[in-house]
Design a protein around this motif. Structure first.
Motif, PDB file in Angstrom:
ATOM      1  N   GLU B  34     100.747  76.315 -32.922  1.00 41.77           N
ATOM      2  CA  GLU B  34      99.398  76.390 -32.330  1.00 41.77           C
ATOM      3  C   GLU B  34      98.380  75.648 -33.188  1.00 41.77           C
ATOM      4  OE1 GLU B  34      98.161  80.394 -31.482  1.00 41.77           O
ATOM      5  OE2 GLU B  34     100.103  80.875 -30.570  1.00 41.77           O
ATOM      6  N   ALA B  35      98.602  75.700 -34.493  1.00 40.88           N
ATOM      7  CA  ALA B  35      97.660  75.047 -35.404  1.00 40.88           C
ATOM      8  C   ALA B  35      97.834  73.529 -35.384  1.00 40.88           C
ATOM      9  CB  ALA B  35      97.880  75.567 -36.825  1.00 40.88           C
ATOM     10  N   ILE B  36      99.112  73.106 -35.398  1.00 37.25           N
ATOM     11  CA  ILE B  36      99.421  71.671 -35.471  1.00 37.25           C
ATOM     12  C   ILE B  36     100.165  71.322 -34.188  1.00 37.25           C
ATOM     13  CG2 ILE B  36     100.603  69.892 -36.836  1.00 37.25           C
ATOM     14  CD1 ILE B  36     100.504  72.023 -39.194  1.00 37.25           C
ATOM     15  N   THR B  37      99.441  70.871 -33.210  1.00 41.59           N
ATOM     16  CA  THR B  37     100.026  70.701 -31.872  1.00 41.59           C
ATOM     17  C   THR B  37     101.036  69.549 -31.814  1.00 41.59           C
ATOM     18  OG1 THR B  37      98.084  69.402 -31.289  1.00 41.59           O
ATOM     19  CG2 THR B  37      98.069  71.720 -30.633  1.00 41.59           C
ATOM     20  N   MET B 103     105.429  74.161 -53.558  1.00 41.40           N
ATOM     21  CA  MET B 103     106.797  73.778 -53.945  1.00 41.40           C
ATOM     22  C   MET B 103     107.471  72.970 -52.826  1.00 41.40           C
ATOM     23  SD  MET B 103     106.808  74.776 -57.051  1.00 41.40           S
ATOM     24  CE  MET B 103     108.460  74.531 -57.599  1.00 41.40           C
ATOM     25  N   THR B 104     108.558  73.483 -52.204  1.00 39.86           N
ATOM     26  CA  THR B 104     109.181  72.703 -51.128  1.00 39.86           C
ATOM     27  C   THR B 104     108.204  72.533 -49.966  1.00 39.86           C
ATOM     28  OG1 THR B 104     110.162  74.676 -50.145  1.00 39.86           O
ATOM     29  CG2 THR B 104     111.514  73.445 -51.726  1.00 39.86           C
ATOM     30  N   GLY B 105     107.405  73.570 -49.727  1.00 42.35           N
ATOM     31  CA  GLY B 105     106.261  73.478 -48.820  1.00 42.35           C
ATOM     32  C   GLY B 105     106.585  73.205 -47.367  1.00 42.35           C
ATOM     33  N   LEU B 106     107.680  73.747 -46.869  1.00 43.51           N
ATOM     34  CA  LEU B 106     108.062  73.412 -45.495  1.00 43.51           C
ATOM     35  C   LEU B 106     107.172  74.100 -44.458  1.00 43.51           C
ATOM     36  CD1 LEU B 106     111.966  73.535 -45.742  1.00 43.51           C
ATOM     37  CD2 LEU B 106     110.372  71.693 -46.320  1.00 43.51           C
ATOM     38  N   THR B 107     106.800  73.334 -43.439  1.00 46.28           N
ATOM     39  CA  THR B 107     106.055  73.878 -42.306  1.00 46.28           C
ATOM     40  C   THR B 107     106.791  73.482 -41.037  1.00 46.28           C
ATOM     41  OG1 THR B 107     104.008  73.443 -43.529  1.00 46.28           O
ATOM     42  CG2 THR B 107     103.771  73.994 -41.209  1.00 46.28           C
ATOM     43  N   THR B 108     107.142  74.495 -40.237  1.00 43.70           N
ATOM     44  CA  THR B 108     107.834  74.232 -38.965  1.00 43.70           C
ATOM     45  C   THR B 108     107.224  75.094 -37.871  1.00 43.70           C
ATOM     46  OG1 THR B 108     109.482  75.857 -39.652  1.00 43.70           O
ATOM     47  CG2 THR B 108     110.055  73.531 -39.959  1.00 43.70           C
ATOM     48  N   LEU B 109     107.652  74.834 -36.626  1.00 38.53           N
ATOM     49  CA  LEU B 109     107.056  75.415 -35.422  1.00 38.53           C
ATOM     50  C   LEU B 109     106.615  76.874 -35.500  1.00 38.53           C
ATOM     51  CD1 LEU B 109     109.471  73.947 -32.720  1.00 38.53           C
ATOM     52  CD2 LEU B 109     106.993  73.556 -32.839  1.00 38.53           C
ATOM     53  N   SER B 110     107.560  77.749 -35.859  1.00 38.73           N
ATOM     54  CA  SER B 110     107.264  79.172 -35.656  1.00 38.73           C
ATOM     55  C   SER B 110     106.744  79.890 -36.889  1.00 38.73           C
ATOM     56  CB  SER B 110     108.518  79.891 -35.132  1.00 38.73           C
ATOM     57  OG  SER B 110     109.529  79.852 -36.108  1.00 38.73           O
ATOM     58  N   GLN B 111     106.633  79.177 -38.003  1.00 39.13           N
ATOM     59  CA  GLN B 111     106.087  79.835 -39.197  1.00 39.13           C
ATOM     60  C   GLN B 111     104.606  80.140 -39.004  1.00 39.13           C
ATOM     61  OE1 GLN B 111     107.555  76.700 -41.992  1.00 39.13           O
ATOM     62  NE2 GLN B 111     107.762  78.468 -43.325  1.00 39.13           N
ATOM     63  N   PRO B 112     104.155  81.309 -39.452  1.00 33.57           N
ATOM     64  CA  PRO B 112     102.707  81.557 -39.402  1.00 33.57           C
ATOM     65  C   PRO B 112     101.988  80.760 -40.482  1.00 33.57           C
ATOM     66  CG  PRO B 112     103.847  83.415 -40.411  1.00 33.57           C
ATOM     67  CD  PRO B 112     104.912  82.430 -40.015  1.00 33.57           C
ATOM     68  N   VAL B 113     100.854  80.194 -40.149  1.00 32.21           N
ATOM     69  CA  VAL B 113     100.052  79.488 -41.163  1.00 32.21           C
ATOM     70  C   VAL B 113      98.652  80.091 -41.239  1.00 32.21           C
ATOM     71  CG1 VAL B 113     101.278  77.274 -41.070  1.00 32.21           C
ATOM     72  CG2 VAL B 113      99.365  77.683 -39.499  1.00 32.21           C
ATOM     73  N   MET B 114      98.134  80.157 -42.444  1.00 31.90           N
ATOM     74  CA  MET B 114      96.754  80.612 -42.621  1.00 31.90           C
ATOM     75  C   MET B 114      95.817  79.457 -42.283  1.00 31.90           C
ATOM     76  SD  MET B 114      97.086  82.957 -46.021  1.00 31.90           S
ATOM     77  CE  MET B 114      98.007  81.767 -46.964  1.00 31.90           C
ATOM     78  N   VAL B 115      94.703  79.819 -41.675  1.00 26.17           N
ATOM     79  CA  VAL B 115      93.734  78.811 -41.243  1.00 26.17           C
ATOM     80  C   VAL B 115      92.479  78.944 -42.101  1.00 26.17           C
ATOM     81  CG1 VAL B 115      92.389  77.911 -39.305  1.00 26.17           C
ATOM     82  CG2 VAL B 115      94.579  79.081 -38.880  1.00 26.17           C
TER      83      VAL B 115
END
Lengths: 59, 420
Positions: B34-37, B103-115
């Protein structure tokens, strides 16, 4: 420097400000000479090309 | 003064003004999709400058295989690794999508991210939730314990924090960080105070929006027991502060520093979004019992965005306790780190001050010209990952940004202002 000033300099205890290479300061310190070390390196570590560029960029 | 020098001086004044006028607020936690469409299936955002599978280090590979299982792209780690080697995943830096990751810093579809929203400029930045210490995905961990924790973050903590934050006006981070500095945090390797302050700010809303007391208890225990919980918030804050500083013609200010475990990269305002990279260095530090330097992976993560805004190694003087933790010496030596970083920055932050240094503002706005001229590269406080996939954190230390990044950037910057 006048002769009297040179004489004074040689007769009084040395007070040294060393700029750059710390080894000189350490040697003097080990011999009991008062020395102030000033950390200094040539701009851009002595790389003349970078130093020339920096002089044009206003540092 | 020559015309180009005037351009640089004006541009840097504007860049520093934008940095110091940022107003970062933690406003929400939402799924990354939702954050990164632009995020898609099998697309993986990672820490550092661009890199492909073949160039990735052990912990990064470990985390990628783990996240592939977590997202349901592979049934197990073995298949995930084969898929990755066959080019099944699409890799991009977090920084290209308003995001950062430790660190590895992975961001993928379903992970929650702080805004984190920068209310002065209206931009938003994102970072995943901090998983705690030890065997975690950001340090290359990928077993069931690691993946179960990620599921809990996705299904329980993320939604609960979202409800709590949406029930109010968010948490203003500038003042919170100012208090944290007076309480001994530097916001990279020491976040004890800010994590506690964040929990204190969120607890009433977490309680009033919760319908499940057992889940609430778990949430409070998790945040309260995680001294580094605030790190990821500080990182999203750093990204939110720095993004409006990008692309100012004539500015020699660094807008991002980041590492992928193989390369270190920096971006400079006046040269746009181009990365200047060099091989990443090995941190010097202290190791957990049973581990040594021989186990360590080179420096890694987007967390250097914290140093980019004047915290972390730049604010070491605020956190003498961390100097010992990262093996950087005594309290007075901690102060020296901060003073030295003052030689490569354009100013100080009057709102983020260090009481023990007579309320000196943290050194702010890294100028590539000053870095190259003095030969002083930025000091970074960092965690150390094991070099093999799946092990996790083995220590913490201090590392320098490679001078070659700044020298390359200086040549490109000079060209951009017509100097040769």
């Amino acid at each position: 420097m006048s002769e009297s000033k040179v004489k004074t300099l040689l007769e009084e205890p040395l007070r040294v400000v060393n700029i750059g290479l710390e080894g000189f300061a350490k040697e003097l310190d080990q011999q009991g000479v008062k020395v102030i070390q000033v950390d200094w390196t040539p701009p851009a570590g002595g790389d003349t090309k970078l130093a020339n560029l920096l002089s044009k960029l206003g540092t | 003064m020559k015309a180009e020098m005037k351009v640089i001086e004006d541009a840097n004044r504007e860049a520093l003004k934008r940095m110091l006028s940022g107003d970062p607020v933690l406003v929400d936690v939402i799924p990354a999709m939702e954050a990164i469409t632009e995020l898609k299936e099998r697309m993986i955002l990672h820490a550092g400058p661009p890199i492909g599978w073949d160039g990735l280090c052990g912990p990064m590979r470990g985390a990628i295989t783990g996240i592939a299982v977590f997202e349901g792209w592979a049934p197990d780690l073995e298949v995930a690794e084969k898929l990755a080697a066959d080019g099944a995943f699409d890799f991009h830096p977090n920084h290209h999508f308003d995001a950062v990751g430790p660190m590895t810093g992975l961001t993928t579809l379903s992970q929650p991210v702080m805004v984190v929203e920068n209310r002065t400029f209206g931009n938003r930045a994102y970072c995943a939730l901090n998983e705690g210490l030890g065997k975690v995905m950001r340090f290359g961990g990928n077993d069931d314990e690691v993946l179960d924790r990620l599921r809990w973050l996705r299904d329980v903590l993320g939604p609960a924090m979202s409800k709590a934050l949406r029930s109010g006006d968010g948490i203003s981070l500038k003042s919170l960080v100012a208090r944290g500095l007076t309480m001994g945090d530097e916001m990279h390797q020491r976040n004890v105070a800010c994590s506690g302050l964040t929990l204190r700010a969120m607890s009433p809303a977490l309680a009033s929006t919760s319908t499940d007391t057992e889940a609430l208890s778990d949430i409070l225990s998790f945040i309260g027991g995680n001294d580094q919980f605030f790190l990821n918030i500080a990182m999203a804050m750093g990204k939110a502060i720095m993004d409006p500083v990008r692309g100012i013609e004539g500015s020699s200010l660094v807008t991002a520093m980041s590492r992928n475990g193989t390369d270190f990269g920096i971006r400079v305002s006046g040269t746009g979004d181009k990365w200047f990279t060099a091989p990443v260095e090995m941190p010097e530090g202290l190791y957990f019992p049973g581990f040594t330097e021989a186990d360590a992976n080179p420096d890694m993560g987007d967390s250097t965005i914290v140093e980019t805004i004047g915290l972390g190694g730049f604010a070491m003087g605020a956190a003498p306790a961390v100097a010992g933790f990262v093996g950087a010496g005594t309290a007075s030596e901690a102060a020296n780190f901060t003073r030295t970083m003052g030689e490569i920055t354009l100013g100080e932050n009057p709102e983020w001050t260090i009481p023990a240094l007579d309320y000196l503002g943290v050194p702010t706005g890294i100028d590539i010209r000053l870095v190259v001229e003095t030969g002083l590269s930025p000091t970074i406080n960092t965690g150390i990952a094991h070099k093999e996939p799946g092990v996790g954190q083995v220590g913490a230390g201090v590392v320098r940004a490679p001078m070659a990044c700044f020298e390359q950037a200086l040549h490109a910057f000079a060209q951009s202002v017509g100097v040769s």
